[in-house]
Scaffold this motif. Structure first.
Motif, short mmCIF file in Angstrom:
data_model
loop_
_atom_site.label_atom_id
_atom_site.label_comp_id
_atom_site.label_asym_id
_atom_site.label_seq_id
_atom_site.Cartn_x
_atom_site.Cartn_y
_atom_site.Cartn_z
N UNK A 35 0.83 -1.20 0.00
CA UNK A 35 0.00 0.00 0.00
C UNK A 35 0.86 1.26 0.00
N UNK A 36 1.94 1.22 0.81
CA UNK A 36 2.86 2.37 0.86
C UNK A 36 3.51 2.60 -0.49
N UNK A 37 3.92 1.51 -1.13
CA UNK A 37 4.58 1.64 -2.42
C UNK A 37 3.63 2.21 -3.47
N UNK A 38 2.39 1.76 -3.44
CA UNK A 38 1.40 2.26 -4.39
C UNK A 38 1.18 3.76 -4.20
N UNK A 39 1.10 4.19 -2.94
CA UNK A 39 0.89 5.62 -2.66
C UNK A 39 2.07 6.45 -3.13
N UNK A 40 3.27 5.93 -2.92
CA UNK A 40 4.47 6.66 -3.36
C UNK A 40 4.48 6.79 -4.88
N UNK A 41 4.14 5.71 -5.57
CA UNK A 41 4.10 5.74 -7.04
C UNK A 41 3.05 6.74 -7.52
N UNK A 42 1.90 6.77 -6.85
CA UNK A 42 0.85 7.71 -7.23
C UNK A 42 1.34 9.16 -7.04
N UNK A 43 2.00 9.41 -5.91
CA UNK A 43 2.49 10.77 -5.63
C UNK A 43 3.55 11.18 -6.64
N UNK A 44 4.44 10.26 -7.00
CA UNK A 44 5.45 10.55 -8.02
C UNK A 44 4.79 10.95 -9.34
N UNK A 45 3.77 10.19 -9.73
CA UNK A 45 3.08 10.50 -10.98
C UNK A 45 2.40 11.84 -10.95
N UNK A 46 1.77 12.16 -9.82
CA UNK A 46 1.08 13.44 -9.68
C UNK A 46 2.07 14.59 -9.82
N UNK A 47 3.21 14.50 -9.12
CA UNK A 47 4.20 15.58 -9.16
C UNK A 47 4.86 15.68 -10.53
N UNK A 48 5.15 14.54 -11.13
CA UNK A 48 5.80 14.55 -12.44
C UNK A 48 4.90 15.23 -13.47
N UNK A 49 3.61 14.93 -13.41
CA UNK A 49 2.67 15.54 -14.36
C UNK A 49 2.49 17.02 -14.07
N UNK A 50 2.42 17.37 -12.80
CA UNK A 50 2.19 18.75 -12.42
C UNK A 50 3.38 19.63 -12.79
N UNK A 51 4.59 19.11 -12.58
CA UNK A 51 5.80 19.91 -12.78
C UNK A 51 6.42 19.69 -14.16
N UNK A 52 5.88 18.75 -14.91
CA UNK A 52 6.43 18.43 -16.23
C UNK A 52 7.88 17.98 -16.13
N UNK A 53 8.12 17.07 -15.20
CA UNK A 53 9.46 16.47 -15.03
C UNK A 53 9.30 14.97 -15.07
N UNK A 54 10.44 14.26 -15.10
CA UNK A 54 10.32 12.80 -15.07
C UNK A 54 10.08 12.33 -13.64
N UNK A 55 9.67 11.07 -13.50
CA UNK A 55 9.26 10.57 -12.18
C UNK A 55 10.44 10.48 -11.22
#
Length: 255
Positions: free
Chosen positions: A188-208
């Protein structure tokens, strides 16, 4: 002709002693019932169980009837059949407590047992393969003189073996559930971290990877577990400025 009623009752007791996987399992209640069944099937004055392990904290004494059994088990701190069986992993055959030999072997216990009118006692280990999980002690008020106690010892050992299987299965079940819980929590922790990475990468237009580095720096700075920081990102409760603090905007355009 065999006593079918007694055989059926013994079968019921053995099945019950092996059944320990219920969600509401209470080890003290369970062992108290095991001791109570011994009193019933062995026509004893009392029976007690001494166990040590994960199901119960440290060394625990349980018995039926409770006051008498606990008194007789407690008195064995200086030596007695139950602690002897527990320590050696072997049965202690019936011993008559009216003899001088018994008084020499376990003076304090013998004297106390005689005060309660106990004439004989025997103990068997709760064993599962090479492990001794505890010991079952039976206290008899009217000891037979015809040698029939050998059968009672074997019966007590059968009950103790069933209880040992039940306790061992419970420990294995508990450990399995603990490991499953840990794995589920990690997943569950890993899934949340992956979700957060994706959110930030999309928001900031950077890689994960860059998004993950920012999230990790923030978690370390705030002394948070990564999964907690990730949950805050997903929930939108962390300001972008806080996440970007100490992070330089990557050169070039993001993906």
């Amino acid at each position: 002709m065999p006593d079918r009623t007694s055989e059926l009752r013994l079968a019921e007791v053995l099945v019950e002693a092996s059944d320990t996987l219920a969600d509401d399992f209470d080890p003290e209640h369970y062992l108290s019932r095991v001791a109570g069944h011994c009193v019933e099937l062995l026509d004893a004055a009392a029976a007690g169980v001494l166990v040590e392990g994960e199901c119960l904290p440290s060394l625990v004494a349980i018995g039926h009837p409770r006051p008498l059994a606990l008194d007789l088990l407690k008195t064995q701190q200086g030596g007695g059949p139950c602690v002897e069986s527990f320590g050696t992993g072997r049965a202690v055959p019936p011993v008559r407590l009216t003899t001088a030999e018994s008084a020499r072997r376990w003076p304090e216990f013998t004297a106390r047992a005689r005060e309660f009118g106990i004439e004989a006692t025997y103990a068997v280990p709760l064993r599962q393969r090479d492990m001794t999980l505890g010991a079952l002690n039976v206290f008899v008020a009217d000891a037979p003189h015809d040698g029939s106690s050998d059968g009672e010892l074997r019966l007590a050992q059968a009950i103790a073996d069933a209880a040992a299987v039940g306790l061992h299965n419970r420990r294995t079940h508990t450990e399995y559930r603990r490991l499953v819980g840990q794995l589920q929590s990690a997943l569950t922790s890993r899934i949340r971290i992956e979700q957060a990475k994706g959110i930030l990468a999309e928001r900031w237009h950077v890689d994960v990877d860059e998004a993950f580095a920012a999230l990790r720096r923030y978690a370390r700075r705030e002394r948070l577990v990564m999964a907690v920081a990730a949950t805050s990102v997903i929930g939108g409760s962390i300001d972008d400025a806080a996440l970007r603090d100490g992070w330089s905007e990557p050169s070039g355009e993001g993906p």
